[in-house]
Design an enzyme around this catalytic site. Structure first.
Site, mmCIF file in Angstrom:
data_model
loop_
_atom_site.group_PDB
_atom_site.id
_atom_site.type_symbol
_atom_site.label_atom_id
_atom_site.label_comp_id
_atom_site.label_asym_id
_atom_site.label_seq_id
_atom_site.Cartn_x
_atom_site.Cartn_y
_atom_site.Cartn_z
ATOM 1 N N ILE A 116 -24.601 79.012 -38.849
ATOM 2 C CA ILE A 116 -24.718 79.601 -40.291
ATOM 3 C C ILE A 116 -24.214 78.672 -41.415
ATOM 4 C CG2 ILE A 116 -23.375 81.313 -41.624
ATOM 5 C CD1 ILE A 116 -23.111 82.848 -38.861
ATOM 6 N N SER A 160 -15.606 87.807 -39.301
ATOM 7 C CA SER A 160 -16.518 88.792 -38.364
ATOM 8 C C SER A 160 -16.085 90.393 -38.418
ATOM 9 C CB SER A 160 -16.143 88.118 -37.180
ATOM 10 O OG SER A 160 -16.742 88.807 -36.087
ATOM 11 N N TYR A 182 -9.344 85.768 -31.377
ATOM 12 C CA TYR A 182 -10.390 85.514 -32.335
ATOM 13 C C TYR A 182 -10.509 86.794 -33.532
ATOM 14 C CZ TYR A 182 -15.121 84.924 -34.243
ATOM 15 O OH TYR A 182 -16.321 85.106 -35.052
ATOM 16 N N THR A 228 -26.256 81.706 -32.436
ATOM 17 C CA THR A 228 -25.633 80.297 -32.692
ATOM 18 C C THR A 228 -25.105 79.668 -31.457
ATOM 19 O OG1 THR A 228 -23.551 81.115 -33.406
ATOM 20 C CG2 THR A 228 -25.253 80.743 -35.181
#
Ligand code: NAD
Length: 337
Positions: free
Chosen positions: A52, A176, A202, A235
């Site tokens: 990204i 996210s 995360y 990704t």
């Protein structure tokens, strides 16, 4: 409750975060929004050599902006820079080698950047990681937290004075949608309590980025702050950190340009700064930062505690000579737990 949150989140994701979700949302995009030239404006992008970040750097370079790529690996960064310069024809693309998990070095970089460059219009906090085992950096911070939160905090805080001096300043943080399953946990920033689940750490870091953005927006009215979800994007981060998910989603994952689209829109368009500062975006639109009935809102005290801890850690790390950190032993590390 977490089962409920995960189920709602996944169902939302299948409809909205996929390639199809992007294609449906993009029908409402205003094509003129990205019809701009940004010659003379400068953009710093962390993690700009891949995924990204790289697609964002390419799009901005094509619009004439000066791009500062902040990357961990010099060779990969130079390779990406060559591609960006060749494809965009824009030579104003600069590489800075910084590991965002090395907190003291992030601060040194930001201080040096402010001395070297007279302005910075847009900061894009894109670099992110999901380390599945609990590891510490030289400063004794848990690695995911160090990269996803402390590095973002130190870089942004240090660059705020430079951004404030610049025209139409913006800060965009790539969070996210995974953060929707997490409530801010200000009492365990180093993830020492209970079982260490890298995916949830995360997601917690990404929640912390949303809270940070809201607080920065309140404290710095001159700058436009936003935080966003790129969707589920094909990704290296996804294929290496979540191989099962990557295999399961396959063709349904978004391409990198689709994932970068909202970052690029927030960075370039005239429409973006007309939105209220501090919001969470998905596909060029502000969306709620909480799932319905998920009990993920935090009290003012919890938010204050989080911000105070970040500021305290930042002060301790900034005051420490780098040599001392390089020669650390685990017993001589500052204790942030
Ligand atoms: N791909 C997705 O589905 C998805 C979904 C939600 C959020 N995100 C977020 O998007 C951002 C970009 O990730 P991506 O999907 O493009 O993955 P990617 O692996 O292609 O890119 C991640 C970038 O971050 C850099 N990075 C990681 N740790 C770093 C460090 N310590 N110092 C400097 N750079 C570092 C990497 O080198 C790389 O350039 C991340 O913040 C990620 O959390 C991605």
């Amino acid at each position: 409750m977490s089962l409920y949150r995960n189920a709602v989140w996944f169902l939302n994701g299948i409809h909205q975060y996929t390639r199809k979700g992007y294609e449906a949302a993009s029908k409402d995009f205003e094509p003129q929004d990205l019809n701009v030239s940004v010659v003379g404006r400068s953009f710093m992008i962390t993690g700009a050599n891949s995924g990204i970040g790289r697609a964002t750097a390419m799009a901005i370079a094509k619009k004439g902006g000066t791009v500062h790529m902040v990357c961990r690996n010099k060779d990969k960064a130079e390779e990406a820079r060559t591609d960006i310069v060749n494809e965009s024809g824009n030579t104003e693309v600069h590489v800075h080698v910084v590991d965002m998990s090395e907190t003291h070095k992030v601060w040194e970089f930001a201080e040096a950047f402010k001395k070297q460059y007279p302005s910075l219009n847009v900061l894009i906090n894109n670099a992110g990681c999901m380390v599945r085992k609990r590891e510490l950096n030289a400063e004794g911070l848990e690695k995911n937290f160090a990269t996803n939160v402390m590095g973002v905090y130190i870089l942004t805080q240090s660059l705020i004075p430079l951004l404030q001096k610049s025209r139409d300043p913006r800060v965009i943080t790539v969070s996210s949608g995974g953060m929707l399953v997490q409530k801010l946990r200000a009492d365990d920033l180093q993830s020492v309590k209970g079982y260490f689940d890298g995916v949830m750490v995360y997601a917690q870091n990404k929640r912390q980025q949303v809270v940070l953005t809201q607080q920065w927006a309140k404290a710095n009215p001159v700058i436009h702050f936003s935080v966003m979800h790129p969707g589920w994007v094909d990704t290296p981060a996804v294929s290496t950190s979540m191989p099962q998910f990557h295999r399961m989603m396959g063709e349904r994952l978004r391409g990198v340009e689709q994932g970068a689209d909202t970052v690029v829109w927030l960075a370039l368009s005239r429409a973006a700064p007309r939105t209220r500062s501090g919001q969470f975006f998905q596909d060029r639109r502000p969306v709620p930062a909480h799932l319905p009935l998920a009990w993920t809102h935090s009290s003012a005290e919890e938010i204050q505690s989080f911000m105070t801890q970040l500021e305290t850690m930042a002060r301790v790390i900034q005051s420490q000579p780098d040599t001392e950190l390089n020669g650390h032993t685990s017993s001589s590390r500052p204790q942030f737990v």
